[in-house]
Each structure stands twice: as C-alpha cells, then as structure tokens.
Design a protein around this motif. Structure first.
Motif, mmCIF file in Angstrom:
data_model
loop_
_atom_site.group_PDB
_atom_site.id
_atom_site.type_symbol
_atom_site.label_atom_id
_atom_site.label_comp_id
_atom_site.label_asym_id
_atom_site.label_seq_id
_atom_site.Cartn_x
_atom_site.Cartn_y
_atom_site.Cartn_z
ATOM 1 N N ALA A 93 0.842 -1.196 0.000
ATOM 2 C CA ALA A 93 0.000 0.000 0.000
ATOM 3 C C ALA A 93 0.876 1.243 0.000
ATOM 4 C CB ALA A 93 -0.921 -0.001 1.214
ATOM 5 N N GLU A 95 0.991 5.686 -1.785
ATOM 6 C CA GLU A 95 0.274 6.858 -2.297
ATOM 7 C C GLU A 95 0.190 6.787 -3.815
ATOM 8 O OE1 GLU A 95 1.929 11.109 -2.560
ATOM 9 O OE2 GLU A 95 0.817 11.119 -0.668
ATOM 10 N N ASN A 98 -3.504 11.324 -8.198
ATOM 11 C CA ASN A 98 -4.700 11.360 -9.031
ATOM 12 C C ASN A 98 -4.588 12.535 -9.995
ATOM 13 O OD1 ASN A 98 -7.175 10.728 -10.054
ATOM 14 N ND2 ASN A 98 -8.342 11.661 -8.395
ATOM 15 N N LYS A 321 -4.245 9.765 -3.459
ATOM 16 C CA LYS A 321 -4.944 8.753 -2.674
ATOM 17 C C LYS A 321 -3.905 8.000 -1.850
ATOM 18 C CE LYS A 321 -8.453 6.586 -4.428
ATOM 19 N NZ LYS A 321 -9.318 5.724 -5.241
ATOM 20 N N SER A 323 -2.649 4.910 0.899
ATOM 21 C CA SER A 323 -2.837 3.502 1.292
ATOM 22 C C SER A 323 -3.594 2.701 0.234
ATOM 23 C CB SER A 323 -3.580 3.430 2.635
ATOM 24 O OG SER A 323 -2.846 4.067 3.649
ATOM 25 N N VAL A 324 -3.141 2.782 -0.999
ATOM 26 C CA VAL A 324 -3.731 1.986 -2.074
ATOM 27 C C VAL A 324 -2.635 1.147 -2.712
ATOM 28 C CG1 VAL A 324 -5.542 3.670 -2.558
ATOM 29 C CG2 VAL A 324 -3.383 3.800 -3.800
ATOM 30 N N SER A 326 -1.041 -0.095 -6.067
ATOM 31 C CA SER A 326 -1.006 0.333 -7.457
ATOM 32 C C SER A 326 0.113 -0.385 -8.193
ATOM 33 C CB SER A 326 -0.812 1.849 -7.563
ATOM 34 O OG SER A 326 0.461 2.233 -7.066
ATOM 35 N N THR A 359 -8.598 4.084 -9.792
ATOM 36 C CA THR A 359 -8.008 5.312 -10.324
ATOM 37 C C THR A 359 -6.766 4.990 -11.149
ATOM 38 O OG1 THR A 359 -8.791 6.561 -8.422
ATOM 39 C CG2 THR A 359 -7.013 7.542 -9.702
ATOM 40 N N GLU A 366 -4.594 1.889 -10.010
ATOM 41 C CA GLU A 366 -4.958 1.374 -8.690
ATOM 42 C C GLU A 366 -5.592 -0.005 -8.822
ATOM 43 O OE1 GLU A 366 -8.098 2.420 -5.036
ATOM 44 O OE2 GLU A 366 -8.064 3.613 -6.875
ATOM 45 N N ARG A 368 -8.032 -2.381 -6.889
ATOM 46 C CA ARG A 368 -8.996 -2.381 -5.778
ATOM 47 C C ARG A 368 -9.230 -3.769 -5.222
ATOM 48 N NH1 ARG A 368 -13.774 1.804 -7.806
ATOM 49 N NH2 ARG A 368 -12.536 3.737 -7.591
#
Length: 406
Positions: A93, A95, A98, A321, A323-324, A326, A359, A366, A368
């Motif tokens: 996870a 940043e 966007n 965004k 804690s995603v 990617s 995103t 990203e 999900r």
C-alpha cells in the motif's frame, strides 16, 4: 472326431463377438485415457477444432494443444524468464497521484517560425531548396534573385563613395555614402558583398539570400523564374525543437488550471516517456463556435521525434490517494473478460490473477480487488506470459476465472 471339431469351431464362433467387444472396450478405455489433441489459434483462442487447419479470423495456422492441460499456471525456466525480460515487484500500500486528463495536440510554436519574404523586386534566378520538409541550417543559401533595383542602389552607393573620396573633408558627402551603404544593408545585402562591390567598382544585380535561422521548410511559395515584388512571400521555416501543447478545457474546469502550474504531458505512441510542462497561457475567451477554452504550454522535442498535429494528453494534478495498491499500467492486461495480472509463485511458476482496477494516471493504475500486500506481481513481460499461455493452453487465462485470490 468330426463331432469334436464341430463343437470346437462352434464355440470359437460364439466367443468371437465377446472378444471383439472386449477389445473395442479396451481400445476405447485406452483412447479415453490418452490426452485428446485439439488445434487452436494463438491469436484467437476461441477458435478450437479437432484437426489442423487455419484460423477463420486471421488466417494463421492452428497450433496443437492438449485438452488434458487443466493447470492455470505456466512453468518457465531461467533462460525463458531472462529472454522474455520478466521482472516482478512485491506490492504494498502506498500513495497514488490522481490526475485529470485533458485532450490536446502538438502544434508549431509561431515564436520559432521564420517567414522569408523578398527584400527587393526581381526574378527568382535559382532556388537552392525546391521542396517542403527539407531541414536547413542558419546561413545556408535559400535562393538567388536578379534585381535591377538592387543594381541601381549599388550604383548610387558607388557614386556616393566616389564623391566622398574626392572630397574627404566634406562631412555631408561622407554621410551620403554611409546612408547609401546602410540602405543596401537594410535590403539584406551582406557587408562583405558591399566591400567587394566597392573594391571592384562594379555592381552585381544577382544576390543570394541565406537562412536566418535553423528550421524546416514548411511552405514554399515561389518557383524558379518567377517574378516577385518587394515583400512577396518566398518560404516559411519552422523550428520543431520546441512545440506547443494545446489542450481544450471546459469553463467549469478552469479553476483547476493555473498559469505557471507544472503538469505531465504524454504524446500518443510515446506514453512511456512523459515530460514535464509549465502552463504558459490560458485563453481569456472561449473558442469560436464551441464551449471550450484553451490552455497551452511548451515542451522540448529532442531529436524532433514528434510532429505537429500528434495527439497529446495533459495530466492536471487532482489530489492523491493514500494507502492503495497500485501497479505500472503495463502490468495489467485488459480484455473483454476484465483485467488480470500475473503472479510469480516460487522460482519458475506464473499464475494469472483477475483484478478490479480503480483510479489510473499516466503511468500507474490502482488495484482495488485481487491483490494483497506482499504478492509478487509481474511488471514487465506480462503480455508475453499471456501469449505463451494462449499458445500452450489454447484458451484465455481468465476463462472461468473469478476474483478469488489463489
């Protein structure tokens, strides 16, 4: 004795069908135990048939595949992995920036455009550049003109010089000679040419004009032998070393754009090489006949690899965004069934994993669903794995696949 032979022959005749059926049954069991071979197209895995042939979609020769190969994984040795340039990364996870994308295009920067016009009336005696698209360097001869007007001005200059030399103490005569020389300089007659004319005491109605800047001949307005007047257009030189990027934006989005803001730009076909650009201009009025405003900046065009008119996208920062998970965009393969990535299991096994994307910016996307922290994901060579799977298995790696994590 004859009775015994008759009984033996009759018994064998009765047993023959049973033996034949048993042999057929054994043959069928053997065939069922063997892997059935079918043929498919490496580009269109939905094409499957029992015998060899060609693909009805693309015409390629069908390749044999084994229907018994049910494994969803691929086994590659060390050499195959190196040859396919397969690299992986452990996901975690983090940043993800966007961005809002604006559709744009490359355009010629008029500040770097030179318009060549005739300095004097006359006849185009010779064109040294006879077609558009030709690059020229500063100082390179462009055309040669015959001009009686220039010859007349040269004659006036020689008379003024002779008068000034005859009366060296007369300041006015010196001023007249200097003015005659300056007039010829304003017609772009080079100073060395004027020195030669003064030394030889002979006029020259032919004059060669050179390129004032580096550039490419974009427009050619004249032909050899053509008469031109003073100020007539000769040609247009454009410098493609720096290009404008123009993008359309709706009025409601103008508050997201500011002059001086740094943005990312990608050019169609060169998405893997984004460049930074500064917004230099925002149009104060909407374009005629539209409800769109225009923003503009300048990008370097090293090696002139891009041409005016190519599509370009401007990415405006629109927040981050946190804690995603990617991945690089090339790591995700998309088709009609969704999106998937390849996971590396151990040293030589690769497994497709279906994912849901979110995103996306110019170089990352990203994830999900479908991945978790620590998964070892293929980031280069994913498309080669996909092609290898189709070639060996004769099926789409996502056929019947769910989002469940293996």
């Amino acid at each position: 004795m004859q009775r015994a032979d008759f009984i033996r022959i009759a018994g064998m005749a009765l047993l023959a069908p049973a033996l034949w059926l048993g042999a057929c049954s054994t043959g069928k069991k053997k065939q069922a135990g063997e892997a059935a071979v079918t043929y498919t197209c490496s580009m269109h895995p939905q094409v499957v048939q029992e015998g060899p042939g060609t693909c009805p979609i693309c015409g390629m020769d069908l390749v044999p595949v084994s229907a018994a190969s049910k494994s969803k994984s691929l086994q590659l040795d060390k050499n195959q992995i190196a040859l396919a340039n397969i690299t992986t990364m452990r996901v975690g996870a983090g940043e993800l920036g966007n961005y809002k994308r604006l559709n744009g295009r490359l355009a010629v920067n008029p500040e770097h455009t030179a318009y060549i016009s005739s300095r004097a009336p006359g006849r185009i005696e010779q064109l040294y550049v006879k077609e558009t698209g030709v690059p020229v360097r500063k100082g390179q001869p462009l055309y040669r003109i015959y001009s009686e007007e220039l010859a007349g001005l040269q004659q006036e200059y020689l008379l003024a010089v002779a008068q000034s030399e005859a009366f060296p103490d007369n300041e006015r005569f010196r001023q007249i000679a200097a003015a005659a020389r300056q007039k010829l300089l304003l017609y772009d007659v080079p100073a060395p040419v004027l020195d030669r004319i003064r030394q030889q005491q002979k006029t020259d109605p032919y004059l060669t004009y050179t390129a004032p800047v580096n550039g490419v001949v974009a427009v050619l307005e004249v032909a050899e032998g053509q008469y031109v007047s003073e100020g007539s257009a000769i040609m247009q030189l454009e410098d493609y070393d720096r290009l404008w990027v123009e993008a359309d934006v709706y009025p409601a989005e103008l508050d997201q754009v500011k002059v001086g803001e740094q943005v990312k730009v990608t050019v169609a076909g060169f998405e893997d090489a984004p460049v930074n650009m500064r917004i230099d201009f925002i149009a104060p009025a909407l374009q005629t006949g539209t409800q769109l405003a225009q923003v503009r900046g300048t990008v370097p065009n090293r090696g002139q690899r891009w041409q005016p008119g190519m599509q370009a996208d401007i990415y405006l920062p629109a927040g981050n965004k946190d804690s995603v998970i990617s991945l690089p965009t090339d790591a995700v393969i998309r088709d009609g069934k969704g999106a998937h990535v390849w996971l590396r299991k151990g040293r030589d096994r690769f497994v497709p994993q279906m994912v849901k994307t979110g995103t996306e910016n110019f170089d990352r996307v990203e994830i999900r669903e479908g991945l978790r922290t620590g998964d070892n994901v293929v980031v280069t060579g994913a498309y080669l794995l996909y092609s290898e799977y189709v070639l060996k298995k004769g099926a789409d790696p996502m056929a019947g696949h769910a989002h469940a994590h293996e």
